[in-house]
Write an enzyme that holds these catalytic residues in place. Sequence first.
Site, PDB file in Angstrom:
ATOM      1  N   THR A 101      -4.136  -4.259  -4.204  1.00 52.59           N
ATOM      2  CA  THR A 101      -4.854  -3.825  -3.003  1.00 52.59           C
ATOM      3  C   THR A 101      -6.378  -3.880  -3.132  1.00 52.59           C
ATOM      4  OG1 THR A 101      -5.286  -1.842  -1.660  1.00 52.59           O
ATOM      5  CG2 THR A 101      -4.577  -1.466  -3.892  1.00 52.59           C
ATOM      6  N   ASP A 102      -7.034  -4.009  -1.988  1.00 58.94           N
ATOM      7  CA  ASP A 102      -8.494  -3.903  -1.886  1.00 58.94           C
ATOM      8  C   ASP A 102      -8.987  -2.499  -2.257  1.00 58.94           C
ATOM      9  OD1 ASP A 102      -6.942  -3.331   0.536  1.00 58.94           O
ATOM     10  OD2 ASP A 102      -8.843  -2.672   1.382  1.00 58.94           O
ATOM     11  N   TYR A 125      -4.457   6.676  -4.728  1.00 51.99           N
ATOM     12  CA  TYR A 125      -3.731   5.417  -4.495  1.00 51.99           C
ATOM     13  C   TYR A 125      -4.465   4.261  -5.178  1.00 51.99           C
ATOM     14  CZ  TYR A 125      -2.169   1.264  -1.892  1.00 51.99           C
ATOM     15  OH  TYR A 125      -1.716   0.013  -1.549  1.00 51.99           O
TER      16      TYR A 125
HETATM   17  P1  NDP Z   1       5.645  -0.537   2.255  1.00 55.26           P
HETATM   18  O1  NDP Z   1       5.291   0.897   2.147  1.00 55.26           O
HETATM   19  O2  NDP Z   1       6.038  -1.115   3.562  1.00 55.26           O
HETATM   20  O3  NDP Z   1       6.788  -0.904   1.206  1.00 55.26           O
HETATM   21  C1  NDP Z   1       6.848  -0.358  -0.066  1.00 55.26           C
HETATM   22  C2  NDP Z   1       8.314  -0.235  -0.388  1.00 55.26           C
HETATM   23  O4  NDP Z   1       8.451   0.279  -1.713  1.00 55.26           O
HETATM   24  C3  NDP Z   1       9.065   0.710   0.549  1.00 55.26           C
HETATM   25  O5  NDP Z   1      10.165   0.037   1.138  1.00 55.26           O
HETATM   26  C4  NDP Z   1       9.534   1.817  -0.386  1.00 55.26           C
HETATM   27  O6  NDP Z   1      10.791   2.340  -0.038  1.00 55.26           O
HETATM   28  C5  NDP Z   1       9.613   1.073  -1.677  1.00 55.26           C
HETATM   29  N1  NDP Z   1       9.741   1.989  -2.804  1.00 55.26           N
HETATM   30  C6  NDP Z   1       9.214   3.219  -2.948  1.00 55.26           C
HETATM   31  N2  NDP Z   1       9.594   3.752  -4.139  1.00 55.26           N
HETATM   32  C7  NDP Z   1      10.385   2.820  -4.740  1.00 55.26           C
HETATM   33  C8  NDP Z   1      11.091   2.768  -5.956  1.00 55.26           C
HETATM   34  N3  NDP Z   1      11.035   3.766  -6.842  1.00 55.26           N
HETATM   35  N4  NDP Z   1      11.829   1.663  -6.224  1.00 55.26           N
HETATM   36  C9  NDP Z   1      11.890   0.634  -5.355  1.00 55.26           C
HETATM   37  N5  NDP Z   1      11.241   0.623  -4.180  1.00 55.26           N
HETATM   38  C10 NDP Z   1      10.485   1.698  -3.882  1.00 55.26           C
HETATM   39  O7  NDP Z   1       4.397  -1.331   1.640  1.00 55.26           O
HETATM   40  P2  NDP Z   1       3.902  -2.823   1.904  1.00 55.26           P
HETATM   41  O8  NDP Z   1       5.066  -3.750   1.991  1.00 55.26           O
HETATM   42  O9  NDP Z   1       2.915  -2.779   2.972  1.00 55.26           O
HETATM   43  O10 NDP Z   1       3.120  -3.059   0.534  1.00 55.26           O
HETATM   44  C11 NDP Z   1       3.537  -4.034  -0.400  1.00 55.26           C
HETATM   45  C12 NDP Z   1       2.479  -4.122  -1.467  1.00 55.26           C
HETATM   46  O11 NDP Z   1       1.236  -4.468  -0.863  1.00 55.26           O
HETATM   47  C13 NDP Z   1       2.217  -2.834  -2.244  1.00 55.26           C
HETATM   48  O12 NDP Z   1       1.958  -3.159  -3.575  1.00 55.26           O
HETATM   49  C14 NDP Z   1       0.962  -2.280  -1.613  1.00 55.26           C
HETATM   50  O13 NDP Z   1       0.235  -1.498  -2.535  1.00 55.26           O
HETATM   51  C15 NDP Z   1       0.235  -3.561  -1.283  1.00 55.26           C
HETATM   52  N6  NDP Z   1      -0.727  -3.436  -0.202  1.00 55.26           N
HETATM   53  C16 NDP Z   1      -0.351  -2.919   1.018  1.00 55.26           C
HETATM   54  C17 NDP Z   1      -1.280  -2.782   2.019  1.00 55.26           C
HETATM   55  C18 NDP Z   1      -0.916  -2.217   3.355  1.00 55.26           C
HETATM   56  O14 NDP Z   1      -1.790  -2.190   4.235  1.00 55.26           O
HETATM   57  N7  NDP Z   1       0.317  -1.788   3.582  1.00 55.26           N
HETATM   58  C19 NDP Z   1      -2.685  -3.207   1.820  1.00 55.26           C
HETATM   59  C20 NDP Z   1      -2.951  -3.764   0.515  1.00 55.26           C
HETATM   60  C21 NDP Z   1      -1.996  -3.880  -0.443  1.00 55.26           C
HETATM   61  P3  NDP Z   1      10.902   3.602   0.946  1.00 55.26           P
HETATM   62  O15 NDP Z   1      10.510   3.059   2.296  1.00 55.26           O
HETATM   63  O16 NDP Z   1      12.319   3.987   0.823  1.00 55.26           O
HETATM   64  O17 NDP Z   1       9.935   4.614   0.434  1.00 55.26           O
END
Ligand code: NDP
Length: 296
Positions: A101-102, A125
């Site tokens: 992430t940024d 975070y």
């Molecule tokens: P989401 O929150 O949509 O997805 C993250 C997923 O991780 C969720 O489905 C969550 O499940 C799951 N999760 C949580 N705990 C666990 C675990 N122990 N084992 C397996 N899965 C788990 O995030 P994004 O898809 O948006 O983000 C993807 C990546 O991009 C991340 O690394 C994030 O840091 C990065 N990112 C995201 C940004 C944004 O704006 N969203 C910006 C910059 C980077 P559940 O829903 O059940 O909790």
Amino acid sequence: MRVLVLGGGGQVGRALDARAGAMGHDVYAFPRDGLDATDEAMLRAALETTGAQALVNAAAYTAVDRAESEPEAAHALNADAPGMHARVAADLGLAYLHVSTDYVFAGDGRVPHKESDPCAPRSVYGSTKRAGEVAAWRAGGRVAILRTSWVFAPWGNNFVRTMLRLAAARPELRVVDDQRGGPTSALDVADAIFRMLPKLADPAEAEATGLFHFQGRPAVTWAAFADAILDEGAKHGHPRPPVVRIATVDYPTPAVRPANSVLDCARYARVFDAAPPDWRLALPGAVAGLLGESKA
Ligand code: NDP
């Protein structure tokens, strides 16, 4: 390639599943209840069963404000797990791609951040995500870390969904206009990952490991992004209240966000021969998907 995806239920995880066929890959996307990303034994078993050639981590603790009061939970998933993943991948000779992430940057200045810029996260975070980058890199092996920002999709929790929901409920939307970044479609992130994996898995490709920035263009403020979302929603007959531009100080949150979230994506473009995408091309699909979902 056969690719195992952790966090398959999230925005990026679902996008990887959706785009795999078109991009010529076989994806095994595991949501949290199918495979806990912090569980090494489960991960090893799933890698063996699927015969995966690459591991992608799209699982993260992404509740930026809640992380301020749950630092241990954020640390376990964002900081400790990527180190374990990279170690397991190196052990088995697999490529490992980790999404970051940024928010690892303080966000000072107006110049786009390069991969080599110093990190100084201002939130739990951001600091746990930075610790995860370092842990993954230190494990060795074929590791790439893809930093992206302001992710949106036709599904999941994102700013587009929030703006559409508030537009239906409020006479005006007050949105910060002094944080600047690049909205990025999860589907574009998925395509970038699929473009990266074959080179990442090839030991002859010396340039394909390490840090990469990937972000939609053009850079905008949250308020400008909100205007674009509401304009798109109006095409579907959705309410279109005005956006009132406010300053970050007028919208206090538990976690501090970077004012400058603009990323320099030149390294990704050069190594993988692809221009960063225009988020305005992906926005109509996301708005249509989210509005369609709410009507269904
Ligand atoms: P989401 O929150 O949509 O997805 C993250 C997923 O991780 C969720 O489905 C969550 O499940 C799951 N999760 C949580 N705990 C666990 C675990 N122990 N084992 C397996 N899965 C788990 O995030 P994004 O898809 O948006 O983000 C993807 C990546 O991009 C991340 O690394 C994030 O840091 C990065 N990112 C995201 C940004 C944004 O704006 N969203 C910006 C910059 C980077 P559940 O829903 O059940 O909790």
